[in-house]
Enzyme design. Structure first.
Site, PDB file in Angstrom:
ATOM      1  N   HIS A 170       0.854  -0.756  -0.173  1.00  0.00           N
ATOM      2  CA  HIS A 170      -0.492  -0.308   0.126  1.00  0.00           C
ATOM      3  C   HIS A 170       0.872   0.856   0.392  1.00  0.00           C
ATOM      4  CE1 HIS A 170      -4.114  -2.185   1.400  1.00  0.00           C
ATOM      5  NE2 HIS A 170      -2.719  -3.221   1.073  1.00  0.00           N
ATOM      6  N   LEU A 171       0.528   2.070  -1.623  1.00  0.00           N
ATOM      7  CA  LEU A 171       1.583   3.134  -1.804  1.00  0.00           C
ATOM      8  C   LEU A 171       0.638   4.215  -0.815  1.00  0.00           C
ATOM      9  CD1 LEU A 171       3.701   2.423  -3.958  1.00  0.00           C
ATOM     10  CD2 LEU A 171       4.502   2.672  -2.185  1.00  0.00           C
ATOM     11  N   ARG A 172      -0.261   4.078  -0.685  1.00  0.00           N
ATOM     12  CA  ARG A 172      -0.656   5.044   0.055  1.00  0.00           C
ATOM     13  C   ARG A 172      -1.279   6.999  -0.596  1.00  0.00           C
ATOM     14  NH1 ARG A 172      -3.425   1.732   3.151  1.00  0.00           N
ATOM     15  NH2 ARG A 172      -2.750   0.960   5.150  1.00  0.00           N
ATOM     16  N   ASN A 196      -6.604   0.923  -3.055  1.00  0.00           N
ATOM     17  CA  ASN A 196      -7.369   1.631  -1.790  1.00  0.00           C
ATOM     18  C   ASN A 196      -6.433   2.597  -1.418  1.00  0.00           C
ATOM     19  OD1 ASN A 196      -5.629   0.041  -0.706  1.00  0.00           O
ATOM     20  ND2 ASN A 196      -6.237  -0.581   1.074  1.00  0.00           N
ATOM     21  N   HIS A 213      -2.256 -12.703   1.277  1.00  0.00           N
ATOM     22  CA  HIS A 213      -1.509 -12.963   2.511  1.00  0.00           C
ATOM     23  C   HIS A 213      -3.331 -14.192   3.586  1.00  0.00           C
ATOM     24  CE1 HIS A 213      -5.511 -10.531   2.423  1.00  0.00           C
ATOM     25  NE2 HIS A 213      -4.666  -9.043   2.413  1.00  0.00           N
ATOM     26  N   ASN A 232      -5.649  -7.125   9.127  1.00  0.00           N
ATOM     27  CA  ASN A 232      -6.237  -7.563   8.611  1.00  0.00           C
ATOM     28  C   ASN A 232      -6.218  -8.378   6.792  1.00  0.00           C
ATOM     29  OD1 ASN A 232      -9.140  -9.110   7.902  1.00  0.00           O
ATOM     30  ND2 ASN A 232     -10.305  -6.983   6.816  1.00  0.00           N
ATOM     31  N   ASP A 259       2.278  -7.073   2.443  1.00  0.00           N
ATOM     32  CA  ASP A 259       0.823  -6.446   2.880  1.00  0.00           C
ATOM     33  C   ASP A 259       0.959  -4.934   3.560  1.00  0.00           C
ATOM     34  OD1 ASP A 259      -1.952  -5.060   3.062  1.00  0.00           O
ATOM     35  OD2 ASP A 259      -2.093  -6.638   4.764  1.00  0.00           O
ATOM     36  N   HIS A 309       0.819   3.145   8.468  1.00  0.00           N
ATOM     37  CA  HIS A 309      -0.107   3.707   9.045  1.00  0.00           C
ATOM     38  C   HIS A 309       0.808   5.127   9.993  1.00  0.00           C
ATOM     39  CE1 HIS A 309      -3.795   2.229   7.969  1.00  0.00           C
ATOM     40  NE2 HIS A 309      -3.192   1.049   7.941  1.00  0.00           N
TER      41      HIS A 309
HETATM   42  O1  DOR Z   1      -4.247  -4.546   7.290  1.00  0.00           O
HETATM   43  C1  DOR Z   1      -4.911  -3.670   6.420  1.00  0.00           C
HETATM   44  N1  DOR Z   1      -4.335  -3.054   5.454  1.00  0.00           N
HETATM   45  N2  DOR Z   1      -5.345  -5.224   5.282  1.00  0.00           N
HETATM   46  C2  DOR Z   1      -5.880  -4.886   4.424  1.00  0.00           C
HETATM   47  O2  DOR Z   1      -6.879  -5.580   3.571  1.00  0.00           O
HETATM   48  C3  DOR Z   1      -5.930  -3.225   4.093  1.00  0.00           C
HETATM   49  C4  DOR Z   1      -4.548  -2.738   4.534  1.00  0.00           C
HETATM   50  C5  DOR Z   1      -4.331  -1.390   4.851  1.00  0.00           C
HETATM   51  O3  DOR Z   1      -4.712  -0.450   3.461  1.00  0.00           O
HETATM   52  O4  DOR Z   1      -4.144  -0.403   4.859  1.00  0.00           O
END
Ligand code: DOR
Length: 427
Positions: free
Chosen positions: A66-68, A98, A236, A282, A309, A313
């Site tokens: 996830h590069l955000r 996402n 995952h 998750n 994954d 954050h």
């Molecule tokens: O732990 C997770 N983080 N699971 C996900 O499905 C999404 C991801 C996120 O985008 O932070």
């Protein structure tokens, strides 16, 4: 410009190579494996990397990042995420859609690729959304995203509940030979759970997510892949039952591949004691029975790939009550040393491990990377397999410091990361 990597132990599972040898890079490409380097070394225009006692492998590939950016630049940017990748030995990363806006159309894909070209450190392979806004109602502009450069489609984090829509997506992407990558979760079964459902969740008074929440969706998507003949990749994998279902499907010849993350093969839900939000992700951490099954799945080839994954954050976001903290942990800068534990514990040979970090993920996204073959682009990782150190989040290049592995003693340090013949990271 030529670069000679000399005396390294070269491991390239794509060619079944595992021996000490030299590699000559010419410009962007791997040119040859010179035996006698005496004359070569006299050349003034030659850069020499002495890889004695180091391991030289195809640049690592992480197909779950996830590069955000765009939208959540306070968590990570394409610049910091790719720096983090380079420091972790990854030369190519596939990024999940996402973001905000969601990567569900070609203009967002174009934006990501433009940013990656101008500010990125390693190769970025965008993954497009399956449905518009990842809302699960209408197919996204898959054909246009394919033309713009997406390598797969996924609604990661927001699984497609409507089975018929999933079927249509699978049928549609066949025209482009794109894999469908799934975060398998029945969100009705998860029912706003925040950790694994079991003894630990009961003791902590937290709402649980049952194993079945993942397993039923994996089973559904395997049957849909069988129905449509589409390549399916499962993200995952976290439970014993999931490994069993995937193993059985592979035996029947279903075109399914699957990944495991270091946290799912190293940690259990007991990590959540103390309400540690850096153990919240998750799918959640499960029990030791599940961990054992994942390790077995990695060993027997049911699980083809190790992916991170990587889900950065901010500290503020994670520094809240467990229930409301976001799911996800970072992984790019810890994946290699953590995965090397599988070799230390004699679960995988070093070659089997490197295969799961290079050629296997490359094949899933139809990339010609993940190999040290002559005349291929020189994406190469060089690491010291013996160097021991403590993981320290304060040294991460990622903006995300959300790791459950802080202060873990690990072995295996990236020394050089080379992308298209250029050293992009040196330690
Ligand atoms: O732990 C997770 N983080 N699971 C996900 O499905 C999404 C991801 C996120 O985008 O932070």
């Amino acid at each position: 410009m030529k670069t000679l990597i000399k005396n390294g132990k070269v491991i390239d599972p794509s060619q079944k190579i595992e021996k000490k040898m030299n590699i000559l890079i010419d410009g962007k490409l791997i040119k040859e494996y010179p035996g006698n380097i005496k004359e070569l070394e006299k050349r003034k225009d030659l850069k020499v990397i002495d890889a004695n006692k180091l391991v030289v492998v195809p640049g690592l590939i992480d197909i779950h990042v996830h590069l955000r950016e765009p939208g959540f630049e306070h968590k990570e940017t394409i610049r910091t995420g790719t720096l983090s990748a380079a420091a972790g030995g990854f030369t190519s990363i596939a990024c999940m859609p996402n973001t905000d806006p969601i990567n569900d159309n070609a203009s967002v894909t174009d934006y990501i690729l433009l940013k990656a070209r101008t500010e990125g450190i390693v190769n970025v392979l965008p993954i497009g959304a399956i449905t518009k806004s990842e809302e699960g109602n209408q197919l996204a502009e898959i054909g246009e995203m394919y033309k713009a450069g997406c390598v797969a489609i996924s609604d990661d984090g927001m699984p497609v509940t409507n089975s018929n829509l999933m079927r249509r997506a699978m049928e549609y992407v066949k025209a482009f030979n794109l894999p469908v990558i799934v975060h398998a979760e029945d969100t009705y079964l998860s029912d706003d759970g925040v950790m694994n459902e079991g003894k630990t969740s009961t003791m902590l008074g937290l709402k649980g997510i049952p194993n079945a929440s993942e397993e039923v969706m994996i089973a559904r998507d395997i049957f849909l892949s069988e129905l449509t003949g589409t390549d399916l990749h499962i993200c995952h994998v976290s439970t014993e039952g999931s490994v069993r279902v995937i193993r059985e499907a592979k035996k029947r010849g279903v075109k399914v591949t699957a990944e495991a993350t270091p946290h799912h093969f190293l940690l259990t839900d007991e990590e959540v004691y103390n309400y540690n939000t850096n153990a919240k992700m998750n799918p959640p951490l499960r029990t030791s029975k599940d961990v054992k099954a994942i390790i077995k799945g990695l060993k027997d080839g049911t699980l083809d790939v190790i992916a991170t994954d990587h889900a950065p954050h901010s500290e503020d976001e994670k520094n809240v009550e467990f229930d409301i903290a976001p799911f996800g942990i970072v992984g790019l800068e810890t994946a290699l040393p953590l995965s090397l534990k599988l070799v230390e514990d004699k679960i995988l040979t070093i070659s089997q491990l490197i295969e799961k970090l290079t050629i296997n993920p490359a094949n899933i996204v139809n990339s010609d990377k993940g190999t040290l073959k002559k005349n291929k682009v020189a994406d190469i990782t060089i690491f010291d397999p013996k160097e021991e150190y403590l993981i320290d989040k304060n040294n991460f290049y990622s903006k995300g410091k959300n790791t459950p592995f802080q202060d873990w003693k690990v072995r295996g340090k990236v020394k050089y990361t080379i992308v298209s013949g250029k050293i992009v990271y040196k330690n």
